[in-house]
Design an enzyme around this catalytic site. Structure first.
Site, short mmCIF file in Angstrom:
data_model
loop_
_atom_site.label_atom_id
_atom_site.label_comp_id
_atom_site.label_asym_id
_atom_site.label_seq_id
_atom_site.Cartn_x
_atom_site.Cartn_y
_atom_site.Cartn_z
CD GLU A 127 4.06 -1.75 -4.02
OE1 GLU A 127 4.21 -0.61 -4.54
OE2 GLU A 127 4.40 -2.80 -4.58
N GLY A 131 -2.57 1.39 -1.72
CA GLY A 131 -3.40 0.81 -0.66
C GLY A 131 -4.68 0.28 -1.28
CB THR A 158 -0.83 -9.90 8.55
OG1 THR A 158 -1.63 -8.72 8.60
CG2 THR A 158 -1.16 -10.79 9.74
CD GLU A 363 -8.10 -10.35 4.03
OE1 GLU A 363 -8.88 -10.83 3.20
OE2 GLU A 363 -7.49 -11.02 4.87
CB THR A 365 -11.56 0.73 3.44
OG1 THR A 365 -11.89 1.11 2.08
CG2 THR A 365 -10.09 1.01 3.71
C1 LIG Z 1 -3.12 -4.36 10.88
C2 LIG Z 1 -3.10 -4.39 9.38
C3 LIG Z 1 -2.78 -5.56 8.72
C4 LIG Z 1 -2.71 -5.60 7.33
N1 LIG Z 1 -2.29 -6.76 6.70
C5 LIG Z 1 -2.07 -6.74 5.35
C6 LIG Z 1 -1.47 -7.87 4.70
O1 LIG Z 1 -1.19 -8.90 5.34
N2 LIG Z 1 -1.22 -7.79 3.37
C7 LIG Z 1 -1.50 -6.66 2.64
O2 LIG Z 1 -1.25 -6.66 1.43
N3 LIG Z 1 -2.07 -5.57 3.23
C8 LIG Z 1 -2.35 -5.58 4.57
N4 LIG Z 1 -2.91 -4.47 5.18
C9 LIG Z 1 -3.18 -3.29 4.38
C10 LIG Z 1 -4.66 -2.99 4.19
O3 LIG Z 1 -5.23 -3.91 3.30
C11 LIG Z 1 -4.78 -1.53 3.72
O4 LIG Z 1 -4.46 -0.71 4.82
C12 LIG Z 1 -6.15 -1.19 3.18
O5 LIG Z 1 -6.40 -1.87 1.98
C13 LIG Z 1 -6.32 0.31 2.94
O6 LIG Z 1 -5.23 0.87 2.25
P1 LIG Z 1 -4.55 2.21 2.84
O7 LIG Z 1 -4.25 1.95 4.26
O8 LIG Z 1 -3.44 2.60 1.96
O9 LIG Z 1 -5.70 3.31 2.79
P2 LIG Z 1 -6.08 4.26 1.55
O10 LIG Z 1 -6.27 3.44 0.32
O11 LIG Z 1 -5.11 5.38 1.50
O12 LIG Z 1 -7.50 4.80 1.99
C14 LIG Z 1 -7.68 5.95 2.82
C15 LIG Z 1 -9.18 6.25 2.85
O13 LIG Z 1 -9.65 6.57 1.53
C16 LIG Z 1 -10.72 5.72 1.17
N5 LIG Z 1 -10.69 5.45 -0.27
C17 LIG Z 1 -9.61 5.08 -1.03
N6 LIG Z 1 -9.98 4.91 -2.29
C18 LIG Z 1 -11.32 5.17 -2.35
C19 LIG Z 1 -12.28 5.15 -3.40
N7 LIG Z 1 -11.97 4.81 -4.66
N8 LIG Z 1 -13.56 5.48 -3.10
C20 LIG Z 1 -13.89 5.79 -1.83
N9 LIG Z 1 -13.04 5.82 -0.81
C21 LIG Z 1 -11.76 5.51 -1.06
C22 LIG Z 1 -10.51 4.47 1.99
O14 LIG Z 1 -11.70 3.71 2.12
C23 LIG Z 1 -10.03 5.04 3.30
O15 LIG Z 1 -11.12 5.48 4.06
C24 LIG Z 1 -3.03 -4.45 6.58
C25 LIG Z 1 -3.40 -3.26 7.23
C26 LIG Z 1 -3.41 -3.22 8.62
C27 LIG Z 1 -3.77 -1.91 9.29
#
Ligand SMILES: Cc1cc2nc3c(=O)[nH]c(=O)nc-3n(C[C@H](O)[C@H](O)[C@H](O)COP(=O)(O)OP(=O)(O)OC[C@H]3O[C@@H](n4cnc5c(N)ncnc54)[C@H](O)[C@@H]3O)c2cc1C
Length: 380
Positions: A127, A131, A158, A363, A365
């Protein structure tokens, strides 16, 4: 579920290779530029049995192993990362969640449609505010009479606009924190759910990535998937399997880029000889080939452990972390070997370079993979 013996696996992969060369490769750039999801190719992949590879035959699947499936994802990603990503989300996330945690009635209702490709599956955990911290899910599901009523939205999903069904996570008991999140099966023709923003992406542009918005989305009580409150824990188990497919996806993209770079290095001449005769280029190629093999071995190790019924959080996180980071590196090197020609769309390598970055994000980062690995190391 047995692994196909190597001659069987080779025959399956050969069929897939022919399909990819005939039906996917000629269209890759056009689909990318138009952000076109190739639904027709998925219909054919379904007919060939590639949309239910890891599920038992009694549900219309092919009964193959995770190792076979990883090889299949790699083979598709070698040609088009977007198609491999959509297939991986359909198989490892949406379909697997229904198969693994569904009741027999739920399996019978959905698996044959998913394994045949009549329907594609989506899976929504992420959401806007949740994330990496998916335990911070805000979407709610409230029981009202004989229905669950869902409200909220899921980001970056996706297959969202092309799927027939989605597995969605929602809070059923706020006070219980992560143990108050449950999973639901939501059919996407339900009037209470709509597709919101379609993302305009750097790469993986032929895969469909949209927001799903639920406004008083009413579903039968029987569409709770798994036990109430188990949605978060079950999602983490699903991601353990999904990460193996993202590792395979990264290996496939890296291999596609490497093969393009090797061919180019043999043909391109500068200073009176092919550039593959320069040691700098040879070192790039040697590093890429070694990295790709190492990542595939880690992926196969995680897949074999999953096939043996072991819990694989560390092994799948290690495979995904290493494979995705190495694939980004490999695509960078492949582009460098192409010089200026790597920067233009007449050659396939610029697309690999754009597509591959998703592997270090989706899935979980790379940072989150390291947290999963470290947690496992420290608890041993
Ligand atoms: C093309 C695409 C397809 C996707 N498909 C799906 C899907 O089908 N279903 C679904 O549910 N999701 C999906 N996602 C979502 C994806 O899983 C998330 O984007 C991902 O988990 C990261 O969440 P965020 O983008 O909110 O980044 P954030 O969580 O905001 O992270 C931002 C940065 O902070 C870092 N960070 C965050 N927390 C920590 C921590 N505790 N310690 C160290 N570093 C941290 C992260 O590593 C990253 O570098 C998709 C994303 C994309 C781009």
């Amino acid at each position: 579920m047995g692994s196909a013996v190597s001659s069987e696996r080779e025959a399956i992969l050969e069929t897939l290779r022919q399909f990819c060369e005939a039906e996917i490769r000629p269209h890759v750039l056009e689909w990318d530029e138009r952000q076109h999801f190739p639904r027709e190719a998925f219909r054919k992949l379904g007919e060939l049995g590639f949309l239910g590879t890891i599920f038992p035959e009694e549900y219309g699947g092919a009964g193959l192993s995770t190792r076979d499936y990883a090889a299949i994802v790699e083979e598709i990603a070698r040609v088009d990362g977007s198609v491999a990503l959509a297939l991986a989300a359909h198989t490892s996330l949406g379909s697997s969640h229904i198969f693994r945690f569904g009741t027999e009635a739920q399996r019978r209702a959905y698996m044959p449609r998913l394994t045949s490709g009549e329907w594609l599956a989506a899976w929504g955990l992420t959401e806007a505010e949740a994330g990496s911290d998916s335990g911070g899910t805000k979407t709610t599901a409230v029981r009202e009479g004989d229905r669950w009523v869902l409200n909220g939205s899921k980001n970056f999903i996706t297959n969202a606009s092309v799927a027939g069904v989605a597995v969605l996570m929602a809070v059923t008991d706020r006070a219980a924190g992560r143990h108050g999140i449950s999973s639901f099966i939501v059919e996407l023709d339900n009037p209470g759910i709509r597709v919101g923003k379609k993302e305009n992406k750097l790469g993986m542009r032929a895969s469909d990535t949209c927001t799903l918005v639920m406004e008083d989305c009413r579903i039968p009580l029987s569409h709770l998937l798994g036990r109430e409150g188990d949605g978060f824990v079950n999602s983490m188990k699903i991601l353990d399997g999904g990460r193996i497919s993202i590792a395979a996806l990264a290996v496939g993209i890296a291999r596609g880029a490497y093969e393009a770079a090797l061919a180019y290095a043999r043909e391109r001449r500068q200073f009176g000889r092919p550039i593959c005769e320069f040691e700098a280029i040879q070192f790039y190629l040697a590093e890429m080939a070694t990295d790709i093999d190492a990542a595939r071995l880690l992926t196969e190790r995680a897949a074999a452990a999953k096939d043996a019924g072991e819990a694989v959080p560390r092994l799948s996180a290690q495979a995904k972390l290493f494979a995705s980071e190495m694939a980004v590196r490999a695509c960078d090197r492949a582009l460098q070997i192409h010089g200026g020609y790597g920067f233009i769309k007449d050659f396939p390598v610029e697309k690999y370079y754009r597509d591959v970055k998703l592997c270090t994000i989706g899935e979980g980062t790379s940072e989150i993979q390291k947290l999963v690995i470290a947690k496992s190391l420290l608890s041993d």
